[in-house]
Design an enzyme around this catalytic site. Structure first.
Site, short mmCIF file in Angstrom:
data_model
loop_
_atom_site.label_atom_id
_atom_site.label_comp_id
_atom_site.label_asym_id
_atom_site.label_seq_id
_atom_site.Cartn_x
_atom_site.Cartn_y
_atom_site.Cartn_z
CE LYS A 54 -3.79 -2.51 2.12
NZ LYS A 54 -4.48 -2.95 3.33
CD GLN A 98 -3.30 -4.40 6.49
OE1 GLN A 98 -3.16 -3.46 5.72
NE2 GLN A 98 -3.99 -5.48 6.15
CG ASP A 121 -9.65 -0.30 4.57
OD1 ASP A 121 -9.47 -0.61 3.38
OD2 ASP A 121 -9.01 -0.79 5.52
#
Ligand code: NAP
Length: 294
Positions: A54, A98, A121
């Site tokens: 990422k 994460q 997200d």
């Protein structure tokens, strides 16, 4: 007939080129640099590799990016305070924590602490709710990527029978919602299967588009697939290691057998995976534009 291979790698590259043009323009015309922070708690090897990928993508696109590593024993309050710090940082437009988090941290509490305007997200209930009612929002990255793959593969979704295997909050449930929406890339008749589904084959056999996110290697075999179906394999299963120690991956569908039956299919790796990170980048650009009132 051998199926067309839907290369997520190629589609992701195309989208990233489009995004690079957009980012350069944002910087030059408006002085806006998209900012992304990825927060990693602990050192889970899979999480480390996802976060590294990422960050690499953010760097290549010219984002302002921060990799914030925290110890596995960080207190929940300290993690919440960290998120609040980034909520209040105007240079950061997207916050990604994460997952999974260590057991002593309440994952829901952490995700709810992210400002929905920075929730790139797409897991915050505000964004989930907006997605369900079809309002503009940050879509969760994996289902968003799958949607793009389906649209760009040219598959007809309007009126199609779509079967989703799996009902997780991050893949299955949002996927069902996206395919239902009355708009391009949706408007399908959707069925969802899970571990309590009886005679799953009766459902999967009907699918014009079959999306599988079960996390079980090769749970879908060729006899479960209709001739000419479009098959999207979301699964990433580590089934061993090469002599060099690299993970051997396989999807949730029996790729070799099904590619002789389907009209199009995504491979693992190189299918859905590259799209997930790309959609995170797309959401971050969207967040930066929204913050700048563009
Ligand atoms: P998950 O939370 O474990 O959910 C799996 C779902 O599949 C559950 O709803 C489960 O049903 C259902 N299921 C499991 N075995 C089944 C079976 N034999 N028949 C029917 N349904 C079954 O997994 P997830 O997070 O959605 O992820 C699914 C897979 O996608 C994993 O391999 C994951 O690594 C991969 N993934 C890939 C990406 C990417 O970017 N490529 C992103 C996210 C996830 P119940 O609800 O009844 O338990």
């Amino acid at each position: 007939m051998s199926a067309k291979i839907i290369s997520g790698k190629e589609v992701a590259e195309t989208i990233r080129k489009e995004l690079k043009v957009e980012v350069d323009e944002l910087k030059e015309k408006y002085g806006v640099t998209p900012g992304l922070v990825t927060i990693l708690v602990g050192e889970n090897p899979a999480s480390v590799s996802y976060v590294t990928a990422k960050q690499k993508a953010a760097h290549e696109l010219g984002f302002y990016s921060i990799q914030d590593n925290q110890p596995a024993d960080i207190a929940e309050d300290a993690l919440l305070a960290l998120i609040e710090k980034y909520n209040n940082n105007p240079a950061i437009h997207g916050i990604l924590v994460q997952l999974p988090l260590p057991r002593h941290v309440n994952e829901t509490k952490v995700l709810y602490a992210i400002n929905p305007d920075k929730d790139v997200d797409g897991f915050h209930p505000v964004n989930v709710g907006k997605m369900v009612i079809g309002e503009r929002c940050f879509l969760p990255c994996t289902p968003h990527g799958i949607l793009e793959l389906i649209i760009r593969s040219g598959a007809q979704t309007k009126g199609a029978e779509v079967v989703v295997v799996g009902r997780s909050n991050i893949v299955g449930k949002p996927m069902v919602n996206l395919m239902l929406q009355k708009r391009a890339g949706g408007d399908a008749t959707v069925t969802v299967c899970h571990t309590s589904t009886k005679n799953m084959v009766e459902h999967t056999k009907r699918a014009d588009i079959l999306i599988v996110a079960a996390g079980r290697p090769k749970v879908i075999t060729a006899d479960m697939v209709k001739d000419g179906a479009v098959v999207i394999d979301v699964g990433v299963n580590r089934i061993g290691k090469t002599p060099e120690g690299k993970a051997i991956l396989c999807g949730d569908v029996d790729f070799d057998a099904i590619k002789e039956k389907a009209s199009a299919i995504t491979p693992v790796p190189g299918g859905v995976g590259p799209m997930t990170i790309t959609m995170l980048m797309k959401n971050t650009v969207q967040a930066a534009k929204q913050a700048a009132g563009l």
